[in-house]
Design an enzyme around this catalytic site. Sequence first.
Site, PDB file in Angstrom:
ATOM      1  N   TYR A 261       9.810  13.599 126.136  1.00  0.00           N
ATOM      2  CA  TYR A 261      10.522  14.268 125.337  1.00  0.00           C
ATOM      3  C   TYR A 261      10.683  15.601 125.615  1.00  0.00           C
ATOM      4  O   TYR A 261      11.628  16.383 125.046  1.00  0.00           O
ATOM      5  CB  TYR A 261       9.787  14.201 123.990  1.00  0.00           C
ATOM      6  CG  TYR A 261       9.583  13.116 123.180  1.00  0.00           C
ATOM      7  CD1 TYR A 261       9.949  11.803 123.629  1.00  0.00           C
ATOM      8  CD2 TYR A 261       8.704  12.952 122.070  1.00  0.00           C
ATOM      9  CE1 TYR A 261       9.544  10.556 123.084  1.00  0.00           C
ATOM     10  CE2 TYR A 261       8.182  11.713 121.474  1.00  0.00           C
ATOM     11  CZ  TYR A 261       8.741  10.565 122.005  1.00  0.00           C
ATOM     12  OH  TYR A 261       8.525   9.305 121.427  1.00  0.00           O
TER      13      TYR A 261
ATOM     14  N   LYS B 214       2.358  11.090 125.537  1.00  0.00           N
ATOM     15  CA  LYS B 214       2.482   9.767 126.003  1.00  0.00           C
ATOM     16  C   LYS B 214       2.556  10.163 127.446  1.00  0.00           C
ATOM     17  O   LYS B 214       3.466  10.950 127.844  1.00  0.00           O
ATOM     18  CB  LYS B 214       3.656   9.022 125.507  1.00  0.00           C
ATOM     19  CG  LYS B 214       3.538   8.623 123.969  1.00  0.00           C
ATOM     20  CD  LYS B 214       4.595   7.792 123.258  1.00  0.00           C
ATOM     21  CE  LYS B 214       4.785   8.058 121.801  1.00  0.00           C
ATOM     22  NZ  LYS B 214       5.501   9.344 121.447  1.00  0.00           N
TER      23      LYS B 214
ATOM     24  N   SER C 295       2.375   1.897 124.151  1.00  0.00           N
ATOM     25  CA  SER C 295       3.559   1.673 123.461  1.00  0.00           C
ATOM     26  C   SER C 295       4.579   0.759 124.120  1.00  0.00           C
ATOM     27  O   SER C 295       4.833   0.833 125.437  1.00  0.00           O
ATOM     28  CB  SER C 295       4.236   3.353 123.374  1.00  0.00           C
ATOM     29  OG  SER C 295       5.134   3.437 122.472  1.00  0.00           O
TER      30      SER C 295
ATOM     31  N   GLN D   6       2.252   1.417 119.766  1.00  0.00           N
ATOM     32  CA  GLN D   6       3.156   2.054 119.180  1.00  0.00           C
ATOM     33  C   GLN D   6       4.560   1.271 119.339  1.00  0.00           C
ATOM     34  O   GLN D   6       5.028   1.271 120.648  1.00  0.00           O
ATOM     35  CB  GLN D   6       3.175   3.450 119.483  1.00  0.00           C
ATOM     36  CG  GLN D   6       4.337   4.179 118.546  1.00  0.00           C
ATOM     37  CD  GLN D   6       4.199   5.714 118.970  1.00  0.00           C
ATOM     38  OE1 GLN D   6       5.563   6.077 119.377  1.00  0.00           O
ATOM     39  NE2 GLN D   6       3.613   6.604 118.540  1.00  0.00           N
TER      40      GLN D   6
ATOM     41  N   PRO E  79      11.048   4.310 112.013  1.00  0.00           N
ATOM     42  CA  PRO E  79      10.875   3.469 110.856  1.00  0.00           C
ATOM     43  C   PRO E  79      12.097   3.358 109.977  1.00  0.00           C
ATOM     44  O   PRO E  79      12.183   2.721 109.067  1.00  0.00           O
ATOM     45  CB  PRO E  79       9.555   3.985 109.998  1.00  0.00           C
ATOM     46  CG  PRO E  79       9.687   5.431 110.622  1.00  0.00           C
ATOM     47  CD  PRO E  79       9.831   5.421 112.298  1.00  0.00           C
ATOM     48  N   LEU E  80      12.989   4.646 110.453  1.00  0.00           N
ATOM     49  CA  LEU E  80      14.085   4.457 109.646  1.00  0.00           C
ATOM     50  C   LEU E  80      15.566   3.952 110.509  1.00  0.00           C
ATOM     51  O   LEU E  80      16.282   4.136 110.222  1.00  0.00           O
ATOM     52  CB  LEU E  80      14.406   5.987 109.390  1.00  0.00           C
ATOM     53  CG  LEU E  80      13.454   6.873 108.603  1.00  0.00           C
ATOM     54  CD1 LEU E  80      13.938   8.164 108.382  1.00  0.00           C
ATOM     55  CD2 LEU E  80      13.137   6.242 107.213  1.00  0.00           C
ATOM     56  N   GLY E  81      15.017   3.566 111.505  1.00  0.00           N
ATOM     57  CA  GLY E  81      16.111   3.091 112.327  1.00  0.00           C
ATOM     58  C   GLY E  81      16.896   4.078 112.969  1.00  0.00           C
ATOM     59  O   GLY E  81      18.052   3.991 113.071  1.00  0.00           O
TER      60      GLY E  81
ATOM     61  N   LYS F 233      10.984  10.964 112.256  1.00  0.00           N
ATOM     62  CA  LYS F 233      11.615  12.170 112.840  1.00  0.00           C
ATOM     63  C   LYS F 233      12.245  12.756 111.757  1.00  0.00           C
ATOM     64  O   LYS F 233      13.329  12.216 111.350  1.00  0.00           O
ATOM     65  CB  LYS F 233      12.086  11.780 114.336  1.00  0.00           C
ATOM     66  CG  LYS F 233      12.839  12.841 114.682  1.00  0.00           C
ATOM     67  CD  LYS F 233      14.273  13.054 114.653  1.00  0.00           C
ATOM     68  CE  LYS F 233      15.086  14.227 115.331  1.00  0.00           C
ATOM     69  NZ  LYS F 233      16.437  14.196 114.657  1.00  0.00           N
ATOM     70  N   SER F 234      12.407  14.225 111.711  1.00  0.00           N
ATOM     71  CA  SER F 234      13.484  15.008 111.137  1.00  0.00           C
ATOM     72  C   SER F 234      13.275  16.179 111.380  1.00  0.00           C
ATOM     73  O   SER F 234      12.206  16.911 111.889  1.00  0.00           O
ATOM     74  CB  SER F 234      13.170  14.896 109.566  1.00  0.00           C
ATOM     75  OG  SER F 234      14.447  15.647 108.805  1.00  0.00           O
TER      76      SER F 234
ATOM     77  N   ILE G 276      11.517  16.491 105.595  1.00  0.00           N
ATOM     78  CA  ILE G 276      10.084  16.391 106.246  1.00  0.00           C
ATOM     79  C   ILE G 276       9.190  16.268 104.918  1.00  0.00           C
ATOM     80  O   ILE G 276       8.434  15.443 104.951  1.00  0.00           O
ATOM     81  CB  ILE G 276       9.875  17.342 107.440  1.00  0.00           C
ATOM     82  CG1 ILE G 276      10.657  17.482 108.473  1.00  0.00           C
ATOM     83  CG2 ILE G 276       8.390  17.499 107.528  1.00  0.00           C
ATOM     84  CD1 ILE G 276      10.375  18.576 109.213  1.00  0.00           C
TER      85      ILE G 276
HETATM   86  P1  A2P Z   1      17.282  14.723 111.105  1.00  0.00           P
HETATM   87  O1  A2P Z   1      16.446  15.008 112.062  1.00  0.00           O
HETATM   88  O2  A2P Z   1      18.744  15.348 111.360  1.00  0.00           O
HETATM   89  O3  A2P Z   1      16.849  15.236 109.780  1.00  0.00           O
HETATM   90  P2  A2P Z   1      13.702   7.716 112.655  1.00  0.00           P
HETATM   91  O4  A2P Z   1      12.445   8.217 112.221  1.00  0.00           O
HETATM   92  O5  A2P Z   1      13.641   6.170 112.441  1.00  0.00           O
HETATM   93  O6  A2P Z   1      13.814   7.823 114.190  1.00  0.00           O
HETATM   94  O7  A2P Z   1      14.842   8.385 112.184  1.00  0.00           O
HETATM   95  C1  A2P Z   1      15.129   9.722 112.139  1.00  0.00           C
HETATM   96  C2  A2P Z   1      16.591  10.001 111.706  1.00  0.00           C
HETATM   97  O8  A2P Z   1      16.735  10.017 110.410  1.00  0.00           O
HETATM   98  C3  A2P Z   1      17.001  11.436 112.379  1.00  0.00           C
HETATM   99  O9  A2P Z   1      18.563  11.379 112.443  1.00  0.00           O
HETATM  100  C4  A2P Z   1      16.823  12.287 111.011  1.00  0.00           C
HETATM  101  O10 A2P Z   1      17.726  13.240 111.005  1.00  0.00           O
HETATM  102  C5  A2P Z   1      16.792  11.197 109.893  1.00  0.00           C
HETATM  103  N1  A2P Z   1      16.100  11.419 108.579  1.00  0.00           N
HETATM  104  C6  A2P Z   1      14.908  11.598 108.549  1.00  0.00           C
HETATM  105  N2  A2P Z   1      14.441  11.431 107.548  1.00  0.00           N
HETATM  106  C7  A2P Z   1      15.486  11.668 106.654  1.00  0.00           C
HETATM  107  C8  A2P Z   1      15.733  11.539 105.267  1.00  0.00           C
HETATM  108  N3  A2P Z   1      14.721  11.607 104.478  1.00  0.00           N
HETATM  109  N4  A2P Z   1      16.962  11.415 104.827  1.00  0.00           N
HETATM  110  C9  A2P Z   1      17.943  11.340 105.637  1.00  0.00           C
HETATM  111  N5  A2P Z   1      17.730  11.047 107.081  1.00  0.00           N
HETATM  112  C10 A2P Z   1      16.824  11.233 107.449  1.00  0.00           C
END
Ligand code: A2P
Length: 277
Positions: free
Chosen positions: A58, A83, A141, A163, A191-193, A232-233, A239
């Site tokens: 990363y 990692k 992972s 992972q 987890p959020l795709g 990730k955010s 967050i």
């Molecule tokens: P950003 O970093 O601009 O906030 P994953 O964890 O599956 O990799 O997903 C990460 C993606 O989802 C990033 O593009 C992040 O955007 C976005 N994201 C993370 N948390 C949220 C949230 N609570 N609502 C909307 N988008 C989110």
Amino acid sequence: MNAGALTGDGRAVQLRDGNQLPVLGLGVWQVPDGPVCVNAVRWALELGYRHIDTAQAYGNEASVGKALRESGVPRNEVFITTKFYPGRQDPVAEAEASLRRLGVDQVDLYLVHWPQGGPLRAWPGMELARVRGLAKSIGVSNFGADDLGKVLAAASVPPAVDQIEFSAVHYRRGLMDACRSAEVVPEAYSPLGTGRHLSNKRVTAIAARAGRTPAQVLLRWCLQHGLPVIPKSTHRERIEENAQIFDFTLSEEDMAELDALDQTHGTDRALERHWWR
Ligand code: A2P
């Protein structure tokens, strides 16, 4: 020891080696090194996260270390994962370089990032990194059930964690079960795709019903399947939102509806494509 069991407060899982992995972490994949990463990690620590997931690939370990130092949170209260980048040769030398960039004496978890060169290639070096005290726990992972089986058969110290990409849409049930039966804790990345599943109609309908956000529903689904999650955010409010997943429960019906979104047919593979080949 009971690998995978939740601790009393429900905030960490037990690993086979006696260490505990907090079930919520901030993932920093695709977060650029510098102020964006420093801020994200700093906010997460302010908001109560005690687990940060980075990687050599990363390129942002130095920012993670800077935020950790500046946060004032004691080192021993934060679980740090990095990692091994398997394009390199030596997991020990690369761990030492990671520790220098992070500014810490040891990471809590050191994972082989993907099985490049075969599942066994990096493992002896990973074991040595642990013996030398560079990492408390070691794992893998992006290893499928087949890869994991090969490591388990050959290892002196078995991997504590695998992972994997895991979400309602990538519900790799076969791999989750294979991990569990080998006492390897499966941990969910994306987890959020990577954001794609947040607008899924089924997810938004369940979120509306539960009075929660789509992100909270997707994260809670992982927790209820027993998997630690590392969303990730780079936005403070997101967050914060992503950490509010311990005060509600998805019903059995909601869980079943989300399970049905799976597009992997319950695979025991970790990846649909081996990008390093
Ligand atoms: P950003 O970093 O601009 O906030 P994953 O964890 O599956 O990799 O997903 C990460 C993606 O989802 C990033 O593009 C992040 O955007 C976005 N994201 C993370 N948390 C949220 C949230 N609570 N609502 C909307 N988008 C989110």
